[in-house]
Design an enzyme around this catalytic site. Structure first.
Site, PDB file in Angstrom:
ATOM      1  N   LEU A   1       0.833  -1.198   0.000  1.00 26.72           N
ATOM      2  CA  LEU A   1       0.000   0.000   0.000  1.00 26.72           C
ATOM      3  C   LEU A   1       0.874   1.256   0.000  1.00 26.72           C
ATOM      4  O   LEU A   1       2.045   1.202   0.371  1.00 26.72           O
ATOM      5  CB  LEU A   1      -0.925  -0.029   1.214  1.00 26.72           C
ATOM      6  CG  LEU A   1      -1.882  -1.238   1.251  1.00 26.72           C
ATOM      7  CD1 LEU A   1      -2.569  -1.345   2.601  1.00 26.72           C
ATOM      8  CD2 LEU A   1      -2.910  -1.131   0.128  1.00 26.72           C
TER       9      LEU A   1
ATOM     10  N   LYS B   1      14.560   1.858   3.894  1.00 24.60           N
ATOM     11  CA  LYS B   1      13.976   2.120   2.571  1.00 24.60           C
ATOM     12  C   LYS B   1      13.821   3.616   2.326  1.00 24.60           C
ATOM     13  O   LYS B   1      14.167   4.129   1.247  1.00 24.60           O
ATOM     14  CB  LYS B   1      12.611   1.424   2.454  1.00 24.60           C
ATOM     15  CG  LYS B   1      11.829   1.776   1.181  1.00 24.60           C
ATOM     16  CD  LYS B   1      12.582   1.356  -0.079  1.00 24.60           C
ATOM     17  CE  LYS B   1      11.902   1.883  -1.336  1.00 24.60           C
ATOM     18  NZ  LYS B   1      10.556   1.383  -1.542  1.00 24.60           N
TER      19      LYS B   1
END
Length: 307
Positions: free
Chosen positions: A65, A174
């Site tokens: 998502l 990330k």
């Protein structure tokens, strides 16, 4: 790897990831867009969930998502009996493979743990091309036990899977990686722009840079085909870029750091997004904004005539 897997989120990355995952384990999928669900179910081993709550019986729930806000909206409050999160069975493993905020991930993991549900954050790098070939780089955060449990599943989608620390660590890495990538892209475009205004050919510059110490992933992969050739199709949106690098900057400042280069990059990318207007501009279209600001259009190797 015999497990019931629910996969939620079939965007640009989710579609090819599901296709590769389904070669090894049956996957039930859900997305707000029925068309992408129908497209996914054309692949062997993929079935559509009648509704979101029907996926709560899975052993492993994978989320792909856009951000933490959407993750929390989909899962709902673990304290609400009607929420997806509350319907998960003790022992279920939730794997967030999107680019969520690390602090939000840690808080969510703590709430899920109260119901006996474990969580691993496992964001990916490599873009749609690597997703299609199951060659993603995957970072994973969570306990060693939970990491080992999900590792066979992650390996169906990526060739490099690394346990980077506890829950939230992978989302932190990330975001920081994406910030570094954006700094490399913006810096390279600025350098090529300066050279072009001086009279250098951007293609010759790029060729030399890629055989020199200034090279980075953007100079080697993105700028030639996507900017100089005018395709502007890196496959990762500028809007998501701004979201990710803002997350990284917020993390740095929350740690008491003052990352000036990072701050300048985030500011420039935000300005580019505002300048490019509505829609979903590609990350590489940062070059279009730079052309407007400087009057130097790298796609034509000539000076832009101001409007």
């Amino acid at each position: 790897m015999a497990a019931a897997v629910t996969f939620i989120g079939l965007g640009t990355m989710g579609q090819p990831m599901v296709r590769n995952l389904a070669r090894s384990v049956p996957v039930a999928v859900h997305d707000a867009d029925r068309a992408v669900v129908d497209a996914a179910t054309r692949n062997a081993g993929v079935t559509a969930l009648p509704g979101l709550l029907d996926g709560a019986d899975a052993d492993v729930v994978i989320l792909m998502l856009p951000d933490s806000t959407v993750v929390e909206r989909v899962l709902g409050d673990p304290g609400n009996p009607r929420s997806f999160a509350r319907r998960l069975r003790p022992g279920t493993l939730v794997v967030d493979m999107g680019s969520s905020a690390p602090r939000a991930t840690q808080e969510l993991a703590g709430r899920l743990k109260e119901g006996g549900v474990a969580m691993v954050d496992a964001p990916v790098s490599g873009g749609p091309r690597k997703a299609a070939t199951a060659e993603l780089t995957i970072m994973a955060g969570g306990s060693a036990e939970d990491y080992e449990r999900v590792l066979p599943i992650l390996r169906t989608m990526g060739t490099s899977v690394t346990h980077v620390g506890p829950v939230g660590a992978a989302h932190a890495l990330k975001a920081l990686n994406n910030l570094l990538s954006a700094i490399g892209l913006v810096g390279a475009l600025e350098v090529l722009t300066a050279g072009a205004k001086f009279g250098l050919d951007p293609r010759i510059m790029l060729d030399v840079v890629n055989r020199s110490t200034g090279r980075n992933q953007s100079t080697e992969v993105k700028i030639g085909p996507e900017v100089l050739d005018g395709r502007f199709q890196v496959g990762f949106s500028l809007r998501l870029t701004v979201k990710d690098i803002t997350t990284a900057l917020d993390l740095s400042t929350s740690l008491g750091l003052a990352p000036e280069v990072s701050r300048a990059c985030v500011r420039f990318c935000r300005e580019a997004l505002a300048d490019l207007g509505e829609g979903n501009p590609d990350q590489s279209e940062i070059a279009r904004h730079l052309a407007k600001v400087t009057g130097v259009d790298l796609t034509r190797h000539t000076t832009v005539i101001p409007s």
